[in-house]
Design a protein around this motif. Structure first.
Motif, PDB file in Angstrom:
ATOM      1  N   ALA A   1       0.747  -1.100  -0.117  1.00  0.00           N
ATOM      2  CA  ALA A   1      -0.198   0.213   0.079  1.00  0.00           C
ATOM      3  C   ALA A   1       0.938   1.084  -0.035  1.00  0.00           C
ATOM      4  CB  ALA A   1      -1.013   0.121   1.061  1.00  0.00           C
ATOM      5  N   VAL A   2       0.407   2.189  -0.515  1.00  0.00           N
ATOM      6  CA  VAL A   2       1.219   3.379  -0.579  1.00  0.00           C
ATOM      7  C   VAL A   2       0.230   4.587   0.186  1.00  0.00           C
ATOM      8  CG1 VAL A   2       1.978   5.473  -2.135  1.00  0.00           C
ATOM      9  CG2 VAL A   2       2.204   2.987  -2.813  1.00  0.00           C
ATOM     10  N   LEU A   3       0.668   5.310   0.971  1.00  0.00           N
ATOM     11  CA  LEU A   3      -0.127   6.259   1.718  1.00  0.00           C
ATOM     12  C   LEU A   3       0.642   7.734   1.708  1.00  0.00           C
ATOM     13  CD1 LEU A   3      -2.565   6.582   3.768  1.00  0.00           C
ATOM     14  CD2 LEU A   3      -1.040   5.838   5.410  1.00  0.00           C
ATOM     15  N   THR A   4      -0.222   8.656   1.490  1.00  0.00           N
ATOM     16  CA  THR A   4       0.477   9.998   1.371  1.00  0.00           C
ATOM     17  C   THR A   4      -0.158  10.882   2.744  1.00  0.00           C
ATOM     18  OG1 THR A   4       0.666   9.880  -0.778  1.00  0.00           O
ATOM     19  CG2 THR A   4       0.782  12.155   0.281  1.00  0.00           C
ATOM     20  N   LEU A   5       0.364  11.458   3.479  1.00  0.00           N
ATOM     21  CA  LEU A   5      -0.081  11.762   4.671  1.00  0.00           C
ATOM     22  C   LEU A   5       0.507  13.484   4.843  1.00  0.00           C
ATOM     23  CD1 LEU A   5       0.633   9.270   7.399  1.00  0.00           C
ATOM     24  CD2 LEU A   5      -1.587   9.507   6.466  1.00  0.00           C
ATOM     25  N   SER A   6      -0.227  14.227   5.318  1.00  0.00           N
ATOM     26  CA  SER A   6       0.171  15.522   5.554  1.00  0.00           C
ATOM     27  C   SER A   6       1.324  15.521   6.714  1.00  0.00           C
ATOM     28  CB  SER A   6      -0.950  16.473   6.239  1.00  0.00           C
ATOM     29  OG  SER A   6      -1.298  16.003   7.551  1.00  0.00           O
ATOM     30  N   GLY A   7       2.196  16.432   6.478  1.00  0.00           N
ATOM     31  CA  GLY A   7       3.307  16.477   7.235  1.00  0.00           C
ATOM     32  C   GLY A   7       3.249  16.415   8.982  1.00  0.00           C
ATOM     33  N   GLU A   8       2.415  16.918   9.624  1.00  0.00           N
ATOM     34  CA  GLU A   8       2.021  16.845  10.777  1.00  0.00           C
ATOM     35  C   GLU A   8       1.432  15.529  11.176  1.00  0.00           C
ATOM     36  OE1 GLU A   8      -1.159  19.043  14.063  1.00  0.00           O
ATOM     37  OE2 GLU A   8       0.036  20.139  12.731  1.00  0.00           O
ATOM     38  N   ASN A   9       0.328  14.920  10.621  1.00  0.00           N
ATOM     39  CA  ASN A   9      -0.387  13.835  10.727  1.00  0.00           C
ATOM     40  C   ASN A   9       0.732  12.446  10.603  1.00  0.00           C
ATOM     41  OD1 ASN A   9      -2.732  14.777  11.498  1.00  0.00           O
ATOM     42  ND2 ASN A   9      -3.309  14.802   9.588  1.00  0.00           N
ATOM     43  N   ALA A  10       1.565  12.640   9.578  1.00  0.00           N
ATOM     44  CA  ALA A  10       2.539  11.515   9.290  1.00  0.00           C
ATOM     45  C   ALA A  10       3.725  11.507  10.577  1.00  0.00           C
ATOM     46  CB  ALA A  10       3.112  11.795   8.116  1.00  0.00           C
ATOM     47  N   ALA A  11       3.933  12.820  10.934  1.00  0.00           N
ATOM     48  CA  ALA A  11       4.886  12.924  11.961  1.00  0.00           C
ATOM     49  C   ALA A  11       4.432  12.315  13.446  1.00  0.00           C
ATOM     50  CB  ALA A  11       5.294  14.330  12.166  1.00  0.00           C
ATOM     51  N   HIS A  12       2.998  12.549  13.535  1.00  0.00           N
ATOM     52  CA  HIS A  12       2.377  12.047  14.881  1.00  0.00           C
ATOM     53  C   HIS A  12       2.387  10.542  14.972  1.00  0.00           C
ATOM     54  CE1 HIS A  12       0.161  11.922  18.368  1.00  0.00           C
ATOM     55  NE2 HIS A  12      -0.657  11.097  17.705  1.00  0.00           N
ATOM     56  N   ALA A  13       1.964   9.958  13.613  1.00  0.00           N
ATOM     57  CA  ALA A  13       1.973   8.387  13.424  1.00  0.00           C
ATOM     58  C   ALA A  13       3.270   8.026  13.394  1.00  0.00           C
ATOM     59  CB  ALA A  13       1.088   8.253  11.966  1.00  0.00           C
ATOM     60  N   GLN A  14       4.227   8.194  12.990  1.00  0.00           N
ATOM     61  CA  GLN A  14       5.513   7.902  13.054  1.00  0.00           C
ATOM     62  C   GLN A  14       6.007   7.791  14.512  1.00  0.00           C
ATOM     63  OE1 GLN A  14       7.088   5.936  10.900  1.00  0.00           O
ATOM     64  NE2 GLN A  14       8.540   5.491  12.355  1.00  0.00           N
ATOM     65  N   SER A  15       5.964   8.937  15.220  1.00  0.00           N
ATOM     66  CA  SER A  15       6.117   9.195  16.503  1.00  0.00           C
ATOM     67  C   SER A  15       5.536   8.146  17.516  1.00  0.00           C
ATOM     68  CB  SER A  15       5.750  10.509  17.000  1.00  0.00           C
ATOM     69  OG  SER A  15       5.864  10.910  18.287  1.00  0.00           O
ATOM     70  N   ALA A  16       4.292   7.707  17.236  1.00  0.00           N
ATOM     71  CA  ALA A  16       3.544   6.800  18.137  1.00  0.00           C
ATOM     72  C   ALA A  16       4.317   5.283  17.742  1.00  0.00           C
ATOM     73  CB  ALA A  16       2.020   6.632  17.703  1.00  0.00           C
ATOM     74  N   LYS A  17       4.615   5.030  16.606  1.00  0.00           N
ATOM     75  CA  LYS A  17       5.348   3.967  16.005  1.00  0.00           C
ATOM     76  C   LYS A  17       6.793   3.809  16.557  1.00  0.00           C
ATOM     77  CE  LYS A  17       6.614   1.053  12.227  1.00  0.00           C
ATOM     78  NZ  LYS A  17       7.708   0.261  12.903  1.00  0.00           N
ATOM     79  N   SER A  18       7.441   4.910  16.728  1.00  0.00           N
ATOM     80  CA  SER A  18       9.031   5.067  17.135  1.00  0.00           C
ATOM     81  C   SER A  18       8.723   4.870  18.741  1.00  0.00           C
ATOM     82  CB  SER A  18       9.347   6.126  16.830  1.00  0.00           C
ATOM     83  OG  SER A  18       9.729   6.570  15.493  1.00  0.00           O
ATOM     84  N   LEU A  19       7.906   5.299  19.337  1.00  0.00           N
ATOM     85  CA  LEU A  19       7.715   5.234  20.870  1.00  0.00           C
ATOM     86  C   LEU A  19       7.586   3.780  21.235  1.00  0.00           C
ATOM     87  CD1 LEU A  19       5.591   8.118  21.919  1.00  0.00           C
ATOM     88  CD2 LEU A  19       7.813   7.649  22.889  1.00  0.00           C
ATOM     89  N   VAL A  20       6.617   3.185  20.507  1.00  0.00           N
ATOM     90  CA  VAL A  20       6.098   1.739  20.774  1.00  0.00           C
ATOM     91  C   VAL A  20       7.492   0.866  20.168  1.00  0.00           C
ATOM     92  CG1 VAL A  20       4.806  -0.100  20.017  1.00  0.00           C
ATOM     93  CG2 VAL A  20       3.642   2.013  20.738  1.00  0.00           C
ATOM     94  N   ASP A  21       7.969   1.016  19.289  1.00  0.00           N
ATOM     95  CA  ASP A  21       9.093   0.266  18.888  1.00  0.00           C
ATOM     96  C   ASP A  21      10.244   0.379  19.824  1.00  0.00           C
ATOM     97  OD1 ASP A  21       8.116  -0.570  16.671  1.00  0.00           O
ATOM     98  OD2 ASP A  21       9.200   0.926  15.240  1.00  0.00           O
TER      99      ASP A  21
END
Length: 126
Positions: free
Chosen positions: A21-41
């Motif tokens: 899948a390919v997903l395009t997110l706005s900068g702020e939302n992408a950063a937030h989602a990546q932040s949650a994933k990074s915290l969990v990782d």
């Protein structure tokens, strides 16, 4: 609402292998989602958070991750439930059945040294 959709979409990408899948997110939302994933990782690598056989993330017994990590786990689990619900509707099965089948895959994908919760209900190092 948008945050839940984004987390759900990112979860779908991660659960389905990331390349289908390919997903395009706005900068702020992408950063937030990546932040949650990074915290969990990071919390997974410290043994605070682990994958569970039921398809959701869990806080490892006896551990006390930060409020930010707990929040990230909750966000990701909400996203997962959304993905599982949509897939269950399409396949005409229960959400629990989808979650359990993905849970098995998530346990298999867990890295060596991470903590997982298997069918016995016990947290174990992989």
């Amino acid at each position: 609402m948008m945050k839940k959709i984004i987390i759900g979409a990112l979860t779908a990408v991660a659960l389905l292998g990331g390349t289908s899948a390919v997903l395009t997110l706005s900068g702020e939302n992408a950063a937030h989602a990546q932040s949650a994933k990074s915290l969990v990782d990071t919390a997974k690598s410290r043994g605070e958070v682990g994958e569970q056989i039921d398809g959701y993330l869990g806080i490892v017994s006896g551990k006390s991750p930060s409020a930010a990590v707990r929040s990230a786990v909750q966000e990701i689990n909400i996203g997962r439930k959304s993905v599982y619900t949509n897939r269950a509707r399409k396949e005409n099965v229960t959400v629990e059945a989808i979650a359990a089948s993905i849970g098995v895959k998530q346990l298999q994908k867990a890295r060596s040294g991470e903590t997982v919760r298997d069918a016995s209900g016990q947290w174990k190092k992989k």
